[in-house]
Design an enzyme around this catalytic site. Structure first.
Site, PDB file in Angstrom:
ATOM      1  N   HIS A   1      39.973  47.827  36.515  1.00  0.00           N
ATOM      2  CA  HIS A   1      39.279  48.257  37.721  1.00  0.00           C
ATOM      3  C   HIS A   1      40.276  48.991  38.437  1.00  0.00           C
ATOM      4  O   HIS A   1      41.423  48.640  38.737  1.00  0.00           O
ATOM      5  CB  HIS A   1      38.760  47.271  38.589  1.00  0.00           C
ATOM      6  CG  HIS A   1      37.588  46.712  38.009  1.00  0.00           C
ATOM      7  ND1 HIS A   1      36.595  46.096  38.948  1.00  0.00           N
ATOM      8  CD2 HIS A   1      36.742  46.868  36.763  1.00  0.00           C
ATOM      9  CE1 HIS A   1      35.316  45.767  38.274  1.00  0.00           C
ATOM     10  NE2 HIS A   1      35.665  46.121  36.900  1.00  0.00           N
TER      11      HIS A   1
ATOM     12  N   TYR B   1      33.541  43.219  48.471  1.00  0.00           N
ATOM     13  CA  TYR B   1      33.870  42.191  49.401  1.00  0.00           C
ATOM     14  C   TYR B   1      33.127  42.728  50.695  1.00  0.00           C
ATOM     15  O   TYR B   1      33.454  43.670  51.286  1.00  0.00           O
ATOM     16  CB  TYR B   1      35.320  42.136  49.505  1.00  0.00           C
ATOM     17  CG  TYR B   1      36.348  41.807  48.636  1.00  0.00           C
ATOM     18  CD1 TYR B   1      36.646  42.829  47.438  1.00  0.00           C
ATOM     19  CD2 TYR B   1      36.690  40.218  48.666  1.00  0.00           C
ATOM     20  CE1 TYR B   1      37.393  42.086  46.528  1.00  0.00           C
ATOM     21  CE2 TYR B   1      37.506  39.916  47.458  1.00  0.00           C
ATOM     22  CZ  TYR B   1      37.988  40.817  46.628  1.00  0.00           C
ATOM     23  OH  TYR B   1      38.606  40.412  45.358  1.00  0.00           O
TER      24      TYR B   1
ATOM     25  N   PRO C   1      40.588  31.800  47.939  1.00  0.00           N
ATOM     26  CA  PRO C   1      40.443  32.701  46.828  1.00  0.00           C
ATOM     27  C   PRO C   1      40.138  34.356  47.233  1.00  0.00           C
ATOM     28  O   PRO C   1      40.112  35.125  46.294  1.00  0.00           O
ATOM     29  CB  PRO C   1      39.162  32.195  46.331  1.00  0.00           C
ATOM     30  CG  PRO C   1      38.443  31.502  47.238  1.00  0.00           C
ATOM     31  CD  PRO C   1      39.609  30.750  48.100  1.00  0.00           C
TER      32      PRO C   1
ATOM     33  N   LYS D   1      44.397  35.751  44.243  1.00  0.00           N
ATOM     34  CA  LYS D   1      45.589  35.569  43.965  1.00  0.00           C
ATOM     35  C   LYS D   1      46.157  34.284  43.264  1.00  0.00           C
ATOM     36  O   LYS D   1      47.111  34.126  42.860  1.00  0.00           O
ATOM     37  CB  LYS D   1      46.555  35.580  45.330  1.00  0.00           C
ATOM     38  CG  LYS D   1      46.586  36.999  45.936  1.00  0.00           C
ATOM     39  CD  LYS D   1      47.766  37.814  45.336  1.00  0.00           C
ATOM     40  CE  LYS D   1      47.430  39.199  45.198  1.00  0.00           C
ATOM     41  NZ  LYS D   1      46.902  39.881  44.301  1.00  0.00           N
TER      42      LYS D   1
ATOM     43  N   TYR E   1      47.004  43.584  46.600  1.00  0.00           N
ATOM     44  CA  TYR E   1      45.898  43.191  45.825  1.00  0.00           C
ATOM     45  C   TYR E   1      46.313  43.370  44.406  1.00  0.00           C
ATOM     46  O   TYR E   1      46.035  42.582  43.463  1.00  0.00           O
ATOM     47  CB  TYR E   1      44.713  44.191  46.047  1.00  0.00           C
ATOM     48  CG  TYR E   1      43.538  43.745  45.632  1.00  0.00           C
ATOM     49  CD1 TYR E   1      42.906  42.719  46.275  1.00  0.00           C
ATOM     50  CD2 TYR E   1      43.134  44.098  44.280  1.00  0.00           C
ATOM     51  CE1 TYR E   1      41.567  42.182  45.520  1.00  0.00           C
ATOM     52  CE2 TYR E   1      42.023  43.601  43.866  1.00  0.00           C
ATOM     53  CZ  TYR E   1      41.111  42.708  44.335  1.00  0.00           C
ATOM     54  OH  TYR E   1      39.988  42.242  43.728  1.00  0.00           O
TER      55      TYR E   1
END
Ligand code: FAD
Ligand code: DHB
Length: 390
Positions: free
Chosen positions: A72, A201, A293, A297, A385
């Site tokens: 991604h 998200y 979560p 990570k 990220y």
């Protein structure tokens, strides 16, 4: 029985460490208190950083991940009814993440371990650590009603948050830092195409939602929920209805549903134990730290610990240098704290905290607006990220 490294825990950190050690010719035995089938039935993380992917390749366990995993280049932050894409690749000079489930990572590592003939003892109960303040530690355990003893040079405590390793350390030798969040995540797995080809998200006044996936035909969705919520109270219909309400309209309309085949509630916690080394015992992964979560990570942090510990053990056995082992705790903690900070920040920005009002919601939306319109702020998000360097 004797081995060079006794590894407690056959989760991703224990298996990855074991595989790297075996590849380097260092003998190791893994002990786990549950069965292989039980471990493979656990549904957990789904996003791998490039560093984790490289470690799996180094362990020669990456073939299926490259064939079946989904690289991604970005993800979406949804708020105020709209989607805002974070272009990970553009913001980080070409870095991306790999969507590939922890269950599959675990299965691949177990398969490699079995093919290489390394020993794993499942269903080992009453695991106890002995003499790790000395150069000749050992681990005892019960199997089929008999007590066994495993002598070793080092113990790797890869046995997760509830394991025996951290608990074996005298309380005055360890410092704990902890934060509990006032909500959990209700997760569902269903064989249906994901609502979007990238992760979403969502920050919504009704609470956080996450749309993730395991493949092009398997979706993983999460909803923020109160901690005292009961799983029996969440029918599939109730879950899908609530998810639709928390997503921008175009996603809500596109959402496909199917009967769920896994549904669970996980609490959210930040936790760090310092140090991560006690003589010949090293804590690795969730045994030493837990993150909520939201930043994806937890598993990746377990992998970076393994990187530092593997290098230290390899230097010890092949170069007769303890420099890597002596700096393990410091290096692993420095990286862990940055992931703890990032996960806390993502969690704080994306969730609805009980007792807070419209002001806090507006502040979150202003932060998200800034984040998605400032190149500097988006870059900071993206570099965390995809994973900070080891
Ligand atoms: P674990 O995976 O916990 O493995 C530890 C192993 O040790 C287990 O196999 C256990 O059976 C064994 N063990 C425990 N106690 C003993 C004992 N006394 N003796 C012998 N063996 C023992 N991270 C994300 O990034 N995204 C997510 O969505 C996400 N969801 C999660 C959901 C849940 C319910 C949990 C618990 C974690 C989740 N995580 C998630 C975190 C991520 O899964 C962990 O960070 C990762 O599993 C850490 O790997 P580990 O090998 O260190 O520990
Ligand atoms: C998944 C879990 C996460 O916590 C996250 O941030 C992204 C994806 C998942 O389970 O797919």
């Amino acid at each position: 029985m004797r081995t060079q490294v006794a590894i407690i825990g056959s989760g991703p950190s224990g298996l990855l460490l074991g595989q790297l050690l075996s590849e380097a010719g260092i003998d190791n035995v893994i002990l786990d208190r549950v069965s292989k089938e039980y471990i493979l039935g656990r549904v957990r993380a789904g996003v791998l950083e490039e560093g984790t992917v490289e470690l799996l390749d180094k362990a020669k366990a990456g073939a299926r991940m490259h064939a079946e995993g989904l690289p991604h280049d970005g993800f979406s932050l949804a708020f105020d009814g709209r989607d805002h894409r974070i272009d990970l690749a553009k913001l980080t000079g070409g870095k991306r993440v790999m969507v590939y489930g922890q269950t599959e990572v675990t299965r691949d590592l177990m398969d490699c371990r079995e093919a290489g003939g390394a020993l794993t003892i499942y269903d080992a109960s009453k695991v106890q650590l002995h003499g790790f303040e000395t150069a000749s530690p050992s681990v005892s355990y019960e199997k089929d009603g008999t007590t066994h003893r495993l002598d070793c040079d080092f113990i790797a405590g890869c046995d997760g948050f509830h394991g025996a390793s951290r608990k074996a350390v005298p309380p005055d030798a360890i410092k704990i830092f902890e934060k509990i969040y006032p909500f959990g995540w209700l997760g569902v797995l269903a064989d249906v195409a994901p609502v979007s080809h990238e992760l979403v998200y969502a920050n919504h006044p009704r609470g956080f939602a996450l749309c993730s996936m395991r493949s092009e035909t398997r979706s993983r969705y999460y909803l923020q929920c109160p901690l005292d919520e009961k799983i029996e109270d969440w029918s599939d219909d109730r879950f899908w209805d609530e998810l639709r309400r928390r997503l921008p309209v175009h996603h809500a309309q596109a959402l496909l549903t199917a009967p769920s085949f896994e549904k669970s509630i996980a609490p959210l916690r930040s936790f760090v134990a310092e140090p991560m080394r006690f003589g010949t015992l090293f804590l690795v992964g969730d045994a030493a730290h837990i993150v909520p979560p939201t930043g994806a990570k937890g598993l990746n942090l377990a992998a970076s610990d393994v990187h530092y510990l593997f290098n230290g053990l390899r230097e010890h056995f092949s170069d007769h240098s303890d420099a890597g082992l002596d700096t393990y705790s410091e290096k692993a903690l420095a990286r862990a704290w940055k992931a703890v900070r990032f996960s806390w920040w993502m969690t704080t920005m994306m969730h609805r905290f009980p007792g807070t009002g419209d002001f806090d919601q507006k502040i979150q939306e202003a932060e998200l607006d800034y984040l998605t319109h400032s190149q500097a702020a988006s870059t900071a998000l993206a570099e965390n990220y995809v994973g900070l360097p080891y």
